[in-house]
Every structure is written in C-alpha cells, then in structure tokens.
Design an enzyme around this catalytic site. Structure first.
Site, short mmCIF file in Angstrom:
data_model
loop_
_atom_site.label_atom_id
_atom_site.label_comp_id
_atom_site.label_asym_id
_atom_site.label_seq_id
_atom_site.Cartn_x
_atom_site.Cartn_y
_atom_site.Cartn_z
N GLU A 67 15.63 -11.16 -3.14
CA GLU A 67 15.74 -11.94 -4.39
C GLU A 67 15.56 -11.05 -5.62
OE1 GLU A 67 13.96 -12.87 -1.77
OE2 GLU A 67 14.56 -14.90 -1.20
N PHE A 129 4.24 -26.15 2.83
CA PHE A 129 4.91 -24.94 3.29
C PHE A 129 5.81 -24.40 2.17
CE2 PHE A 129 8.60 -22.90 5.42
CZ PHE A 129 7.92 -21.78 5.88
N GLN A 130 5.64 -23.16 1.84
CA GLN A 130 6.41 -22.46 0.80
C GLN A 130 6.29 -23.11 -0.57
OE1 GLN A 130 10.35 -21.59 2.41
NE2 GLN A 130 9.52 -19.70 3.27
N LYS A 179 12.88 -30.55 -4.17
CA LYS A 179 13.93 -30.83 -3.20
C LYS A 179 14.44 -32.26 -3.34
CE LYS A 179 15.16 -29.52 1.47
NZ LYS A 179 14.69 -29.02 2.77
N MET A 492 9.02 11.94 -11.88
CA MET A 492 8.37 11.74 -13.17
C MET A 492 6.84 11.75 -13.02
SD MET A 492 8.78 11.59 -16.29
CE MET A 492 10.29 10.99 -17.02
C1 LIG Z 1 8.15 -0.43 -9.37
C2 LIG Z 1 7.58 0.81 -9.95
N1 LIG Z 1 6.55 1.44 -9.34
C3 LIG Z 1 6.03 2.57 -9.86
C4 LIG Z 1 6.53 3.10 -11.00
C5 LIG Z 1 5.94 4.38 -11.60
N2 LIG Z 1 6.93 5.45 -11.63
C6 LIG Z 1 7.64 5.76 -12.75
S1 LIG Z 1 8.74 6.98 -12.50
C7 LIG Z 1 8.28 7.17 -10.90
C8 LIG Z 1 8.93 8.19 -10.02
C9 LIG Z 1 10.35 7.88 -9.75
O1 LIG Z 1 10.80 8.73 -8.72
P1 LIG Z 1 12.32 8.84 -8.39
O2 LIG Z 1 12.89 7.49 -8.23
O3 LIG Z 1 12.51 9.77 -7.26
O4 LIG Z 1 12.93 9.42 -9.74
P2 LIG Z 1 12.70 10.90 -10.36
O5 LIG Z 1 11.61 10.78 -11.38
O6 LIG Z 1 12.34 11.82 -9.25
O7 LIG Z 1 14.00 11.21 -10.97
C10 LIG Z 1 7.26 6.27 -10.58
C11 LIG Z 1 6.61 6.18 -9.26
C12 LIG Z 1 7.58 2.38 -11.63
N3 LIG Z 1 8.11 2.78 -12.78
N4 LIG Z 1 8.10 1.28 -11.06
#
Ligand SMILES: Cc1ncc(C[n+]2csc(CCOP(=O)(O)OP(=O)(O)O)c2C)c(N)n1
Ligand SMILES: [Mg+2]
Lengths: 577, 179
Positions: A67, A129-130, A179, A492
């Site tokens: 979803e 349920f749900q 529903k 990042m």
């Molecule tokens: C759902 C979610 N969880 C955690 C983060 C924190 N976060 C920001 S950038 C990042 C790393 C992303 O890694 P990748 O997808 O490999 O991209 P890269 O930075 O290596 O290009 C994380 C964990 C986020 N933005 N969104």
C-alpha cells in the site's frame, strides 16, 4: 466536442439512480475525471473492488505490491500530471501502510485522495478484525479526513475531498468508508464541490502589498529570488520566468522548485540549502532583498535561522497564510496564488539587469566548479562517481526527462546535476525524505506523463525498501527507466558518520544481492555497469528502450556530497570539503 | 524581548461541528508541546456553528502561529486570540458537601452567602453548591469549604465572550453570496 470526463460528469450530475455505496464510490471518481487509481484489496474494501471489476473499462486500477507503493505511485502521478492522485486500501494494515505516503504528500503539498475500507459501523470501537482508527492516525498528516458511515454521505464527501485536495495549497485527504456504507443502497446524484464555507483556499490578493513589493524590488541593489514548488503548483512558470527576466534578478531554487525554470537559464543560479550551490547559499547572507516565492523556509534550506539573511528585507509570496512568519519573519508578505500576484507585479517592475551582483554568483560558481563539480563530473579516480552517471543521463535524454529520485546522496547529486528544460520534471521526496519513494513514484510519474521519458535514480538502500514494485512495473509494462547507484552503503548516513562521528560506520554498510538477477526475475531488461568506458553505451541503450529497463551502476563506495551546510550552521558557513 | 512574555490568552475557534476536529486541534498543541490550560466546547450564537474556547499560557508570537495553524484547518471557520482585558470570562465550580455540615455548622451558611454562591441541590446526604466567577473566587470558596469536608469538587474550563465584535455571521453570509 465534449471530453469523456465532461460527459461522465454530466451523466452523473443529471441523473438520480439507486445504487450501492460501493458503486457510488466509482461514480464519484469518474465524475471527478479519475481514470486511474492505485491500490491493494482486502476484506473491508471488497465491495468497492467488486465495482472496480465492473467498471474496469472506465477506471484502471493498478495493483501495487504494497500500500505504501500505492501512495507514492499516486504522488508521482499527481506530480507529473498536475491531477489528483488516488490510492485505495483495506482497513487495518492496509490503511496503516498508507500513512508514510500520506505524510509525504502532506509535507510536499501533493494533491491526493486516499480511500480506506473500514469495519462495519456497528463494529466500530469493538477492536474488530482489522479495525484501526485510521482517522485518528491520519489526522496530523492529512489536509482533511472523514469517516463515512452512511452510503448517502458518499457523493458530498467525495466532492469535498477532491475540492480540498487540489485547491489552494494542495494536500492529501483520506476518506474512510465502513463496509455497511459500501453495501447499502441510496439515491445517488453527484454535484461537484465549488466551495466550503469554513475553508478559504486562496487568500485575497492584496494589491497594496504587490505595489510595495515592486517598490522594494525596483530599489534593491542586490536582490535575490528563492523559489519553491509554489511556482509549479500554482502553474505560474510563465509568470515567474517573465518576472525573473524583466527584473534581471538572480534566482535559486529549493529542491521542490527544481524544473520550474530551465536549469540552463542564465539567471538560474542553482539550489539553496544543505547540499545546494555555493553562491546562492553564501549570497543569501549578502543580498539586500530576499524574494521568496512559493517556498516555506524549511530548515534544510535556511540552516541556522538566527543567522539567515538577517541583513536583507524579505518579501514572501505565499498562498498559505500559516507559512508567513512561521520560520522567517517577512517584512512584506504577499498572500495569494503567485500566478496572480506575479502577473500583477510584472508591469510594476522596472526592466533591469544586475551585472555586478550576478558576477558574484558566477565567481562563486567558479570556485565551486574547481573545488567540487570538476571532481564530481570528471573524476580522476578509477571508480565511477554518481555525478558522471547523471551527466550521461542528461546527454541521452537531452535534459528532457522526468527525473525521479529517492533519498540520500544520489538524490542530492541528481538534483544538483540533472538538467531540466520543462517544469514538473523533478519528482522527489523533499520534506519527509522518504526512502523507498522513488520506484513507485516513478511508476506513477510515467503513468501521469506517458509521453515523457521517466528515469528513476535510486540508492541501493532505498531501492530495497519498495523493491517489490518491480512486480507492478512488470505487470503494467510502464516504461520506467530505473537506475540504481550502488555504493553498497547507506551513503548519506555514512557520510555523516565520516564527518561527524569519526568514521564509526554503524550499520550503514550493506551486503547487497545481485540486483540484475532480481530485475531479470521480474522479466525486466537489466544491465550492470562498473567501468567508465561502458557507462555511456549502457545509458544510451536504456534510454533507447521503449520498455521498462533496469540499470545498476556500481559507484565509488565512499564519495561524499559537497558543498554542505552542517546541521545548525549558517548558510554562509557552507563547506566545500 | 517583550513579545516573549508569557501571558494568558483565550483562543476562540468557530468551526463546523465535525467529529474529529477536536482531535485535529489538540494535535496542533501536542505537536508543539503547548499545554492547554482549559478547553470548552459548545454551540455558538450561530446555528450549526460550534465554538471552542481554549486557554493557553504562552507568548504572543506563539499564540499567533497557533492561530494560523488552527485557521488552516478545513473545518475551522475562524480563530481569534484575546487577552484577559479584551474578554469577559468566567468559570463555574461545583462543591459537594455533607448535608450534616450545612445544618450543624452555621458558619457554612455565611460562607455561601458571602461568596454569592448558589445551592443547587439539597438532599439528606449531601448538598451541592455552585459558584461562577473568576479563578480566585472559586479558589477562595474551595479554601473556605475545605475544613468542612469536600466530598467532590470540580471546576469547568473558562467560558468567555469578547468585548469586540465577532464577525462570523458576516463571514458566512459573504461566503453564501460569493457561491
Ligand atoms: C524511510 C527512511 N529511513 C531512514 C532514512 C534515513 N536516511 C536518509 S539517507 C539514508 C541512506 C540512503 O542510502 P541509499 O538509498 O543507498 O542512498 P545513498 O545515500 O547511498 O545514495 C538513510 C538511511 C530515511 N530518509 N528514510
Ligand atoms: Mg547507497
């Protein structure tokens, strides 16, 4: 000639027929001109799915594999088409799985209507349920939401939902339908919503404010424009361009404003904010007039507020009164849709150019090119950089693709270096920074603009958060081009660990699967590139394909994104390394 | 900074009477860690229009931002904030006391009379006193009655009307005209 939408609307508006709530849901969607929705079925929404089956020649339902994917696809669709995206799910876990996408749409002002099934009204509050309180859960992240417990409420609530979602500052609306309300019959007729008495979507334009703005603009010596998504959402690209060109003022964008003005425009001086360009960030603290247009001074844009543009007068063109003075005090707020206000402003603005001031941006850009951009785009290292992949994409799409990005280093690199000649071409999760956004959003973006090339640029981390949508892409054959920039890291976060946590790489290195084999498992054309000499050919082949295509590019593991404003620092303390 | 001074503000919200709006409004406070000192909801002077009266203790800059966020809600017609000087406000308190004290302690009758409180109910077991007024008045009565044994005490949220005009009817009729 009338369009199909108009006929559908007229038919729906003229007749009163006795139908079930479930059928009414479909007829409401048709009356609103919807011909495509994303969703996932389940017990509490089955009556509506049964009607979807009957109406499948008029209303296309795309079954995503989660979803969350349905919401991001609806967002991508909305962002490229300018229409309202629609996502539908069952109660309980179906509904809770929507929440991330709803929150994303709320913070990035994306028009979206979400429909959830709910347990029968006599079971509400019994922990059936749900059963889940999706109204309570979604309240803080929706523009509006409503629980329908009687079939007869459906037409009015749907009409209001679409009106609220797309008017003024757009946003997500959730409608929860029990529903029994789907099963029960009632006399259906549909009237579009033309207004809600408690809701003023667009504040009245204050002509005095526009006149004062013109005066400030005409008298400024170092004026600076920062624009955001408001220009795109307000469909004000032309008015904006006219204003930029007549006033001769350098203009920079927030990440969501990107593509509203061509990246090659001589007055487009780049991105503001944490990984924005050197010049616009530094000169934010030197300009004498900051003209903010359709942007909301997010902390990723402003850095430390106490040292943000303190020397400048601030004009804030804004549709949402709650944004005025929220983060940055505006000396002159100009409320209203910027399409209107810029149109009124234009004749009052003197034709000018600011060569000396513009030169300051160009000089700083030279420094940035030497210190950062050259290394990014023409690396002398053996490993591939993310930047050169974007350059290759620019080359083969001629800068006319929709670029959908996920969240992380690749997102910043793509937004810094991707070229755009058309608006509504940059689809990214800005405000919420939702990893997993890009793959489903790219599917929606392609369906919202089928004639356009859509390239998703995704990190190896975020890709694996919604990787199951490869199944949806295979099933729909939406010709999305998927580029995973694989650095085997949550890049990042790793960068922050390197810079601010003494290289303690806690849980950021990934042992990745064979992405090409996975894509092939979904019967997609797929390729991997790890050498510079093969990059262009691979990108060319991908772009030439008229089918969905997966390209993995193995890039340097420990590259960093610069420039960078460290958290809490001033925009003018932006670092080049 | 002068505008950082904490003050009591009364927020008045005119809204559609929709289930869920209370949740939406309280989440605006929750998100910003603002304490609600009191909250009262009732019908307003206009048919089908609901009114919230919320008391907060914050600085003016924050109350302004709160009002902006509240007004942004689709079902909110209009929101205002006022200082104590700009409003007429009252609270109501109920005091439940053992009936025996009323008859055995003559003094209690003087307290009631002097405080301009009303006796709402008298039964063989207990009686209930009602006092409407400012906080210090209901507090004083609480102090005075405490020695006689309070079986129950409750105080309502603030209700308030403003000295200046509220232009809700004008707003609503303008909407009607424009649409
Ligand atoms: C759902 C979610 N969880 C955690 C983060 C924190 N976060 C920001 S950038 C990042 C790393 C992303 O890694 P990748 O997808 O490999 O991209 P890269 O930075 O290596 O290009 C994380 C964990 C986020 N933005 N969104
Ligand atoms: Mg990565």
């Amino acid at each position: 000639m009338k369009t199909r939408d108009q006929i559908a609307l007229q038919e729906a508006e003229s007749e009163t027929i006795k139908i079930t709530g479930a059928e009414a849901v479909i007829r409401c969607l048709l009356a609103e001109g919807v011909d495509l929705i994303y969703g996932y079925p389940g017990g509490a929404i089955m009556p509506v799915y049964d009607e979807l089956y009957k109406f499948q020649d008029q209303l296309n339902h795309v079954l995503t594999r989660h979803e969350q994917g349905a919401t991001h696809a609806a967002q991508g669709f909305a962002r490229t088409s300018g229409k309202v995206g629609v996502a539908i799910a069952t109660s309980g876990p179906g509904a809770t799985n929507l929440v991330t996408g709803i929150a994303d749409a709320q913070i990035d002002s994306t028009p979206m209507v979400c429909i959830t099934g709910q347990v029968a009204s006599h079971l509400l509050g019994s922990d059936a349920f749900q059963e889940t309180d999706i109204i309570g859960l979604s309240t803080p992240v929706t523009k509006w939401n409503y629980q329908i417990t009687k079939a007869s409420e459906i037409p009015e609530i749907f009409a209001k939902a679409f009106y609220v979602a797309k008017s003024g500052r757009p946003g997500p609306v959730l409608i929860d339908i029990t529903k029994d309300a789907q099963f029960n019959s009632f006399n259906f007729s549909y009237k579009k919503c033309l207004g809600v008495r408690s809701y003023k979507p667009v504040p009245e334009l204050d002509l005095d404010a526009v006149t004062q703005a013109a005066e400030l603009i005409n008298n400024a010596e170092k004026p600076f424009i920062v624009w955001g998504q408001g220009v795109i959402l307000g469909r004000a690209e032309q008015e904006f361009k006219d204003f930029v060109e007549k006033s001769g003022i350098p203009a920079a964008w927030t990440i969501l404003g990107l593509s509203a003005l061509a990246t090659s425009h001589p007055q487009n001086v780049g991105m503001v904010g944490m990984h924005g360009n050197y010049g616009p960030n530094i000169l934010t603290n030197e300009c004498d007039l900051l003209i903010a247009i359709g942007m909301r001074f997010d902390d990723r844009v402003t850095g430390d507020l106490n040292t943000y543009a303190k020397q400048a007068k601030v004009i804030h063109f804004e549709i949402d009164p709650a944004e005025v003075d929220k983060n940055v005090k505006a000396d002159l707020p100009v409320l209203g849709n910027c399409k209107e206000s810029l149109k009124v402003l234009l004749p009052l603005v003197e034709k000018k150019s600011h060569p000396k001031w513009m030169q300051r941006f160009n000089d700083l850009m030279k420094i940035e090119i030497n210190e950062v951009i050259d290394k990014d785009l023409r690396p002398r290292k053996e490993g591939l950089s993310m930047g050169e992949v974007i350059v290759s994409i620019n080359k083969y799409t001629k800068g006319d693709a929709v670029i959908v990005t996920d969240v992380g280093q690749h997102q910043m690199v793509a937004c810094r270096y991707a070229e755009f000649i058309r608006s509504k071409s940059n689809v990214t999760s800005g405000g919420l920074g939702t990893m997993g956004f890009a793959l489903p959003a790219a599917l929606g973006a392609k369906m919202g603009a089928p004639e356009r090339e859509v390239v998703a640029v995704i990190g190896d981390g975020g890709y694996q958060m919604t990787i199951q949508e490869l199944g949806t892409i295979f099933q729909t054959q939406a010709a999305v081009k998927i580029v995973v920039l694989n650095n085997d890291f949550l890049g990042m976060v790793r960068q922050w660990q390197q810079l601010f946590f003494d290289k303690r790489y806690a849980s950021t290195e990934m042992v990745n699967p064979d992405f090409v084999t996975i894509a092939k498992g979904y019967f997609l054309d797929a390729k991997r590139v790890d050498k510079r000499k093969n990059l262009d050919a691979a990108v060319a082949e991908m772009i030439a394909s008229d089918k969905p295509y997966f390209l993995e590019v193995c890039v340097e593991k420990e590259d960093n994104v610069f420039p960078m404003i460290p958290t809490g620092a001033s925009v003018s303390d932006i670092r080049l390394k | 900074m002068a505008d950082k001074e904490l003050k009591t503000y009364t927020i008045s919200i005119y809204s559609e009477n929709n289930v869920g709006l209370l949740n939406r409004i309280s989440s605006i406070f929750l998100k910003r860690h603002f304490n609600i000192e009191s909250l009262t909801t009732s019908q307003s002077e206009i048919k089908d229009v609901f009114r919230f009266v919320i008391v907060v203790n914050i600085d003016e800059e924050r109350v302004k931002k709160l009002i902006q966020q509240i007004e942004k809600q689709v079902d909110v017609i209009k929101a205002y904030y006022h200082t104590d000087e700009e409003t007429i406000f009252q609270e109501t308190a109920l005091y439940k006391v053992k009936s025996s004290s009323l008859f055995e302690e003559r003094h209690i009758q003087n307290i009631i009379k002097e405080s301009h409180a009303n006796i709402v109910t008298v039964s063989p077991e207990f009686f209930v006193i009602e006092k409407t007024g400012f906080r210090n008045e209901t507090d004083r009565l609480h102090q005075d009655l405490a020695p006689f044994g309070l079986l129950q005490f409750v105080r309502s949220g603030r209700i308030s009307v403003t000295k200046s005009k509220m232009e809700i009817t004008e707003l609503l009729s303008k909407f009607k005209k424009d649409n």
